[in-house]
Design an enzyme around this catalytic site. Structure first.
Site, PDB file in Angstrom:
ATOM      1  N   ARG A   1       5.532  -8.087  16.607  1.00  0.00           N
ATOM      2  CA  ARG A   1       6.230  -6.851  16.260  1.00  0.00           C
ATOM      3  C   ARG A   1       5.354  -5.659  16.636  1.00  0.00           C
ATOM      4  O   ARG A   1       4.159  -5.627  16.323  1.00  0.00           O
ATOM      5  CB  ARG A   1       6.540  -6.818  14.762  1.00  0.00           C
ATOM      6  CG  ARG A   1       7.255  -5.549  14.295  1.00  0.00           C
ATOM      7  CD  ARG A   1       7.613  -5.649  12.819  1.00  0.00           C
ATOM      8  NE  ARG A   1       8.309  -4.469  12.335  1.00  0.00           N
ATOM      9  CZ  ARG A   1       7.707  -3.402  11.818  1.00  0.00           C
ATOM     10  NH1 ARG A   1       6.380  -3.381  11.707  1.00  0.00           N
ATOM     11  NH2 ARG A   1       8.408  -2.368  11.409  1.00  0.00           N
TER      12      ARG A   1
ATOM     13  N   HIS B   1       0.839  -1.198   0.000  1.00  0.00           N
ATOM     14  CA  HIS B   1       0.000   0.000   0.000  1.00  0.00           C
ATOM     15  C   HIS B   1       0.874   1.247   0.000  1.00  0.00           C
ATOM     16  O   HIS B   1       2.086   1.186   0.221  1.00  0.00           O
ATOM     17  CB  HIS B   1      -0.917   0.019   1.233  1.00  0.00           C
ATOM     18  CG  HIS B   1      -0.183   0.192   2.520  1.00  0.00           C
ATOM     19  ND1 HIS B   1       0.557  -0.816   3.101  1.00  0.00           N
ATOM     20  CD2 HIS B   1      -0.055   1.270   3.348  1.00  0.00           C
ATOM     21  CE1 HIS B   1       1.097  -0.384   4.228  1.00  0.00           C
ATOM     22  NE2 HIS B   1       0.757   0.890   4.389  1.00  0.00           N
TER      23      HIS B   1
END
Length: 336
Positions: A282, A215
């Site tokens: 993460r 994106h």
């Protein structure tokens, strides 16, 4: 596992999309351009000239750079990461009950995107993004009363963080505007620090999959405080995917669609994605800043438009097509 949204608990692997498998990331030495913010603040400094040149090349060729000497205390960056990690370990139902669809802070999962109504958009479990997060509009922080104690602690840190990030965004944008020979008085309205928002992300670990699919951001600038232990961010450079290595006490800045339009396509809105780690969650904290909603962006490559119009079109396209079309919708030579 109770801290994960249910869709992540029952699915240990995801399937790569066909168009993602053709470009495996390359583990080069860290090639990301490095900008010294402190030097950009000193007009008479010889290093300023060098940094302005590096900044120009980074914006044109990469759409992304690493920021050093940015003035954000290392302790603040570390505390934000630690509290974010603590927040995400809370039970899913607690997070959902407290903040799903509740203005101004929203909790979402299964996608990196939040609709205008603030609700999470989820898709087929086989094709979801492996991400959960909190979206925090910074101009509402002072009046925000969190229901979760950990978020109250993060709120106080974010109020301090906002001061630093708005300063950084303004300094960088002014340097870019000078490089582009834009009228500084006119271009100042393009970046509105009042639009600043933070998204705090957790990417649950898994075997194979994407935390975020490919994106571009819709922002002017996106400033990332990424996990300094777990990599995952990948950027498209010269048709190759490069891993953006985590380095402590640095920030990653990427340009968004609005900056590309303002620069008349001289600068690029960089395509990027996030891959999940096999063994470790993460955490990343990203600051986004936009133009004022009614500020008209004008350039020879695009029809005049406001960010409000751009955002509305993105939402319309995602609803109708399932994906963001973006700047192509406003091109003077529209072909979509």
């Amino acid at each position: 596992m109770e801290s994960y949204p249910p869709v992540f608990r029952c699915q240990q692997t995801t399937t790569l999309h066909p168009d993602d498998t053709s470009h495996d990331p390359i583990h080069y030495p860290d090639l990301v351009p490095v900008i010294d913010l402190q030097s950009l603040n000193h007009e008479d400094d010889a290093n300023n000239i060098i940094n302005k040149k590096i900044l120009e090349e980074a914006c044109e060729d990469w759409g992304l750079f690493r920021l050093v000497n940015h003035g954000v205390p290392p302790t603040l960056l570390k505390q934000l990461q630690e509290l974010a990690r603590e927040l995400f370990t809370l039970p899913f139902e607690s997070k959902k009950a407290a903040y799903s669809g509740a203005a101004p802070v929203t909790y979402f999962w299964g996608t990196a995107l939040v609709t205008q109504s603030g609700t999470a958009v989820t898709r087929d479990p086989q094709n979801i993004n492996w991400v959960e997060g909190f979206s925090v509009p910074l101009n509402h922080l002072s009046s925000f009363h969190p229901q979760l104690p950990t978020l109250e602690s993060i709120k106080l840190l974010l109020m301090d963080y906002e001061t630093h990030l708005s300063r950084i965004a303004t300094t960088l944008f002014e340097a870019m505007a000078k490089n582009l020979d834009l009228n500084l008085e006119t271009s100042k309205s393009y970046l509105s620090v009042d639009t600043g928002m933070v998204r705090v992300y957790r990417y649950p670990h898994g075997s194979v999959g994407w935390g975020m699919e490919v994106h571009t951001d819709s922002s002017i600038l996106s400033i990332l405080n990424q996990d300094d232990q777990v990599s995952g961010l990948e950027v498209l450079k010269d048709d190759r995917w490069l891993i953006v290595k985590p380095i402590s006490n640095t920030l990653i800045v990427n340009l968004g669609d609005m900056m590309q339009a303002i620069s008349n396509d001289r600068y690029k809105s960089v395509s990027h994605r996030v891959k999940v780690s096999k063994n470790n969650d993460r955490i990343s904290i990203c600051y986004f800043v936009f133009p004022g909603e009614d500020v008209v962006i004008e350039s020879s490559k695009y029809k005049p438009f406001t960010y409000n119009e751009f955002s509305a079109q993105v939402q319309q396209d995602k609803k109708a097509l399932g994906y963001k079309v973006g700047l192509a919708r406003f091109s003077q030579k529209q072909d979509c």
